[in-house]
Design a protein around this motif. Sequence first.
Motif, PDB file in Angstrom:
ATOM      1  N   MET A   1       0.850  -1.196   0.000  1.00  0.00           N
ATOM      2  CA  MET A   1       0.000   0.000   0.000  1.00  0.00           C
ATOM      3  C   MET A   1       0.881   1.240   0.000  1.00  0.00           C
ATOM      4  N   THR A   2       0.580   2.187  -0.868  1.00  0.00           N
ATOM      5  CA  THR A   2       1.387   3.403  -0.941  1.00  0.00           C
ATOM      6  C   THR A   2       0.913   4.390   0.115  1.00  0.00           C
ATOM      7  N   SER A   3       1.850   5.141   0.633  1.00  0.00           N
ATOM      8  CA  SER A   3       1.496   6.125   1.656  1.00  0.00           C
ATOM      9  C   SER A   3       1.017   7.408   0.981  1.00  0.00           C
ATOM     10  N   VAL A   4       0.183   8.139   1.695  1.00  0.00           N
ATOM     11  CA  VAL A   4      -0.382   9.386   1.184  1.00  0.00           C
ATOM     12  C   VAL A   4       0.602  10.508   1.448  1.00  0.00           C
ATOM     13  N   ARG A   5       0.786  11.346   0.449  1.00  0.00           N
ATOM     14  CA  ARG A   5       1.723  12.465   0.576  1.00  0.00           C
ATOM     15  C   ARG A   5       1.213  13.494   1.578  1.00  0.00           C
ATOM     16  N   GLN A   6       2.171  14.089   2.295  1.00  0.00           N
ATOM     17  CA  GLN A   6       1.834  15.157   3.237  1.00  0.00           C
ATOM     18  C   GLN A   6       2.814  16.318   3.125  1.00  0.00           C
ATOM     19  N   ASP A   7       3.566  16.342   2.021  1.00  0.00           N
ATOM     20  CA  ASP A   7       4.551  17.400   1.849  1.00  0.00           C
ATOM     21  C   ASP A   7       3.885  18.680   1.355  1.00  0.00           C
ATOM     22  N   ALA A   8       4.663  19.720   1.202  1.00  0.00           N
ATOM     23  CA  ALA A   8       4.146  21.032   0.782  1.00  0.00           C
ATOM     24  C   ALA A   8       3.615  20.964  -0.648  1.00  0.00           C
ATOM     25  N   TRP A   9       2.641  21.817  -0.920  1.00  0.00           N
ATOM     26  CA  TRP A   9       2.040  21.887  -2.249  1.00  0.00           C
ATOM     27  C   TRP A   9       2.914  22.739  -3.159  1.00  0.00           C
ATOM     28  N   LEU A  42      -2.551  13.071  -7.414  1.00  0.00           N
ATOM     29  CA  LEU A  42      -1.409  13.583  -6.659  1.00  0.00           C
ATOM     30  C   LEU A  42      -1.022  12.711  -5.466  1.00  0.00           C
ATOM     31  N   ASN A  43      -1.757  11.610  -5.286  1.00  0.00           N
ATOM     32  CA  ASN A  43      -1.531  10.716  -4.158  1.00  0.00           C
ATOM     33  C   ASN A  43      -1.698  11.467  -2.831  1.00  0.00           C
ATOM     34  N   ARG A  44      -2.780  12.248  -2.766  1.00  0.00           N
ATOM     35  CA  ARG A  44      -3.140  12.981  -1.555  1.00  0.00           C
ATOM     36  C   ARG A  44      -4.584  12.626  -1.219  1.00  0.00           C
ATOM     37  N   THR A  45      -5.002  12.900  -0.009  1.00  0.00           N
ATOM     38  CA  THR A  45      -6.387  12.616   0.351  1.00  0.00           C
ATOM     39  C   THR A  45      -7.295  13.690  -0.239  1.00  0.00           C
ATOM     40  N   ALA A  46      -8.560  13.306  -0.434  1.00  0.00           N
ATOM     41  CA  ALA A  46      -9.544  14.275  -0.924  1.00  0.00           C
ATOM     42  C   ALA A  46      -9.698  15.413   0.091  1.00  0.00           C
ATOM     43  N   ALA A  47      -9.604  15.055   1.379  1.00  0.00           N
ATOM     44  CA  ALA A  47      -9.724  16.077   2.432  1.00  0.00           C
ATOM     45  C   ALA A  47      -8.584  17.090   2.331  1.00  0.00           C
ATOM     46  N   ALA A  48      -7.367  16.598   2.062  1.00  0.00           N
ATOM     47  CA  ALA A  48      -6.221  17.511   1.921  1.00  0.00           C
ATOM     48  C   ALA A  48      -6.428  18.440   0.734  1.00  0.00           C
TER      49      ALA A  48
END
Length: 184
Positions: A1-9, A42-48
Amino acid sequence: MTSVRQDAWTKDEDLLLAEVVLRHIREGSTQLKAFDEVGKKLNRTAAACGFRWNSTVRKQYQSAIELAKKQRKEGKRGIRQNTGELEAVSEQGKKTSIRLEDVIEFLQNMKEREHLFEANLENTENNYQEKLLFMENRLKELEKENEKLVKENKELKDEYVSLLTILEKARTLTKTEKEEMEKE
């Protein structure tokens, strides 16, 4: 499972987010679906994606949002103008129309905002330079004041030690005189 990105936009990610959300608005879809689509790309959450849109990106695209809403409204009424209208096919295969005048107006607004942003950035930079100079001057003043206080403190210590020495001599002298008087 790939992790969700949390880096800067990045600017490109903000631009992709804006393009997808505006397309969804034009097509009458929901922003939540747009956030899901961008999140997957972008491999980010919809909430992000939603948070980024509402906190930062949306403010930069107010005129484009109004334009997209207007286009959605015109599309529902079936209004089509043949002159100056471009036709595009969306990713879902749905045809959408964009008036050339609206694109030009949008780009002019973007250019105007860019000039305002650059002017604001320049003013901010000048303000920081002024504050930096003020703080450097204030630092020099405080260093001088500190030197003066350190010097005064040393002088007071020296005087205090001298006073104690004199008092000790006086006490010793008084004690010796008293002892001599008692002997006599």
